[in-house]
Motif scaffolding. Structure first.
Motif, PDB file in Angstrom:
ATOM      1  N   GLY A 107      70.383  51.487  42.551  1.00  0.00           N
ATOM      2  CA  GLY A 107      69.005  51.139  42.241  1.00  0.00           C
ATOM      3  C   GLY A 107      67.988  52.195  42.634  1.00  0.00           C
ATOM      4  O   GLY A 107      66.776  51.930  42.625  1.00  0.00           O
ATOM      5  N   ASP A 108      68.434  53.431  42.965  1.00  0.00           N
ATOM      6  CA  ASP A 108      67.490  54.489  43.349  1.00  0.00           C
ATOM      7  C   ASP A 108      66.491  54.803  42.238  1.00  0.00           C
ATOM      8  O   ASP A 108      65.325  55.096  42.505  1.00  0.00           O
ATOM      9  N   GLY A 109      66.965  54.741  41.003  1.00  0.00           N
ATOM     10  CA  GLY A 109      66.087  55.063  39.870  1.00  0.00           C
ATOM     11  C   GLY A 109      64.878  54.158  39.789  1.00  0.00           C
ATOM     12  O   GLY A 109      63.785  54.586  39.395  1.00  0.00           O
ATOM     13  N   TYR A 110      65.062  52.896  40.165  1.00  0.00           N
ATOM     14  CA  TYR A 110      63.935  51.960  40.164  1.00  0.00           C
ATOM     15  C   TYR A 110      62.884  52.413  41.185  1.00  0.00           C
ATOM     16  O   TYR A 110      61.680  52.331  40.949  1.00  0.00           O
ATOM     17  N   ARG A 111      63.370  52.890  42.330  1.00  0.00           N
ATOM     18  CA  ARG A 111      62.476  53.352  43.383  1.00  0.00           C
ATOM     19  C   ARG A 111      61.676  54.580  42.916  1.00  0.00           C
ATOM     20  O   ARG A 111      60.468  54.668  43.145  1.00  0.00           O
ATOM     21  N   PHE A 112      62.360  55.512  42.237  1.00  0.00           N
ATOM     22  CA  PHE A 112      61.672  56.704  41.731  1.00  0.00           C
ATOM     23  C   PHE A 112      60.602  56.313  40.708  1.00  0.00           C
ATOM     24  O   PHE A 112      59.509  56.855  40.691  1.00  0.00           O
ATOM     25  N   ALA A 113      60.966  55.348  39.835  1.00  0.00           N
ATOM     26  CA  ALA A 113      60.028  54.907  38.799  1.00  0.00           C
ATOM     27  C   ALA A 113      58.806  54.231  39.423  1.00  0.00           C
ATOM     28  O   ALA A 113      57.667  54.444  38.994  1.00  0.00           O
ATOM     29  N   LYS A 114      59.044  53.412  40.452  1.00  0.00           N
ATOM     30  CA  LYS A 114      57.933  52.746  41.147  1.00  0.00           C
ATOM     31  C   LYS A 114      57.000  53.770  41.794  1.00  0.00           C
ATOM     32  O   LYS A 114      55.799  53.546  41.892  1.00  0.00           O
ATOM     33  N   GLN A 115      57.589  54.884  42.228  1.00  0.00           N
ATOM     34  CA  GLN A 115      56.819  55.938  42.887  1.00  0.00           C
ATOM     35  C   GLN A 115      55.673  56.448  42.005  1.00  0.00           C
ATOM     36  O   GLN A 115      54.625  56.839  42.494  1.00  0.00           O
ATOM     37  N   VAL A 116      55.877  56.414  40.676  1.00  0.00           N
ATOM     38  CA  VAL A 116      54.826  56.890  39.756  1.00  0.00           C
ATOM     39  C   VAL A 116      54.154  55.725  39.025  1.00  0.00           C
ATOM     40  O   VAL A 116      53.446  55.937  38.040  1.00  0.00           O
TER      41      VAL A 116
END
Length: 410
Positions: A171-180
């Motif tokens: 689920g790291d990709g979700y975290r990166f997406a939330k970052q922006v």
């Protein structure tokens, strides 16, 4: 052009190779020691590469956000996927349901072909976990991994969903997406077995049924119906039909679900009643429970007898028309109440993820952050079994890699 790809699964490998083929310098970040770890276990280790069908058929097998995939499939269709692997030394074969596999039945051949391709193109692989994106003025400028910053003109996030976390999909990709500032549709398991609200299935544990019709009801409204194979387990239901059905069951907690199994879909009620009369005539002096051996698998008989509410030791010649109708209804509408899905860690894919409304379908670029692209299961798009989910990975990965390498600086 310096492109960083996060994730070395199907979408990431395709994106990295495509970008490198189009002149970019590409660095691929992969947490695992080897790339393609989830690919290794797909199709029970055989790798169902894609489905030998047209783009329209792919879209019909995508229950969630199919329209988002028009451009991706136009860019890289099932025929293109097959041609790609043939060209890279992997002979393919087509099996039942148009499922495409390597002739060798080895998923490692698919991974090896992709790995050889990206290495030949000069892709650098860094075995580090990306911790965060580097952003300046709403533009991605690189990633931070292993405590170091890596600069990049473009970043492609292809980290997978949250299924099979042991392969690196955490689920790291979700975290990166939330970052922006991206919206994340809550991830749920899809293509996953179902848990029964009761003990009926446990009695038939291990029994596999072929040529049955499975229909799913959400609050008594029919939402899915398909013909094929399924399996009873100690916890509920599994098998190809059930995995596909699970993709439609997205609201446990707020809605109720049950599955109806038509055990004799080739016979309408009139024909089935004739069949029952014929079997009853053959066994007219037997106990009811001993008269169903020609009709049902042995493990199902006690369950069906109980659900029909007919005394198991009633003589067949004493069974009334109303009782026969009750048996017929049980055979055509064998009902299983479903309380939920098995855990997301057991799911083949994740439903949910980065909202596709915030991603350009023509390029896979984020609408929230310039130079940031997404591909594969991290997006809120998923499909049925049969090679369709890998097709999504290949197509979105191809389009993201092509777009990232070719787009002009704005």
């Amino acid at each position: 052009m310096n492109i960083l790809v996060v994730g070395g699964g199907a979408a990431g490998l395709m994106a990295a190779g495509t970008a490198a083929e189009n002149g970019a310098r590409v660095t691929l970040f992969e947490t695992n020691e080897k790339v393609g770890r989830k690919l290794f276990i797909t199709g029970k280790g055989r790798c169902n590469v894609c489905n030998d069908c047209d783009a329209q058929t792919v879209l019909q097998n995508v229950p969630v956000n199919p329209r988002f995939l028009y451009s991706a499939l136009d860019c890289f269709s099932p025929a293109d996927v097959m041609a790609f692997f043939w060209a890279h030394g992997v002979p393919l074969k087509t099996e039942r349901g148009n499922r495409v596999f390597p002739v060798s039945d080895k998923s490692s051949d698919i991974i090896d072909a992709l790995f050889t391709w990206i290495k030949r193109l000069g892709v650098t692989i860094i075995q580090k976990t990306v911790e965060q994106l580097e952003i300046q003025h709403n533009r991605v400028t690189g990633v931070r991994a292993g405590g170091n910053t890596y600069a990049g003109d473009r970043v492609i996030v292809a980290t997978g969903g949250a299924s099979y976390p042991q392969t690196g999909s955490t689920g790291d990709g979700y975290r990166f997406a939330k970052q922006v500032g991206h919206t994340i549709v809550p991830p749920n398991p899809s293509l996953v077995p179902l848990v029964e609200a009761g003990e009926t299935c446990r009695e038939m544990m291990g029994l596999s049924l072929r040529n049955v019709q499975v229909t799913v009801f959400e609050n008594n409204k029919k939402i899915f119906s398909e013909f094929g194979e399924m399996l009873f387990t100690h916890f509920g239901l599994s098998g190809p039909l059930i995995l596909s059905a699970s993709a439609h069951m997205r609201h446990f907690g707020s809605k109720e679900y049950h599955v109806e199994i038509d055990l004799k879909p080739a016979l309408d009620e009139k024909m089935l009643d004739k069949r029952l009369l014929s079997d009853f005539d053959k066994h007219k002096n037997s106990d009811f429970i001993n008269a169903l051996g020609d009709l049902l698998p042995r493990k199902m008989i006690p369950v069906v007898v109980r659900l029909s509410k007919i005394d198991p030791h009633a003589k067949v010649n004493s069974i009334t028309k109303a009782q026969r109708a009750s048996l017929l209804h049980t055979l055509k509408h064998f009902s299983v109440a479903v309380s939920g899905k098995r855990p997301i860690a057991e799911a083949i894919v994740t439903t949910g993820g980065i909202s596709v409304r915030e991603v350009s379908p023509k390029t896979m670029e984020s609408k929230k952050c310039t130079g940031l692209y997404f591909a594969g299961e991290v997006l809120d798009v998923d499909a049925y079994t049969g090679g369709f989910n890998l097709q999504i990975a290949w197509s979105t990965g191809r389009l993201a890699g092509l777009s990232a390498a070719q787009e002009e600086e704005s």
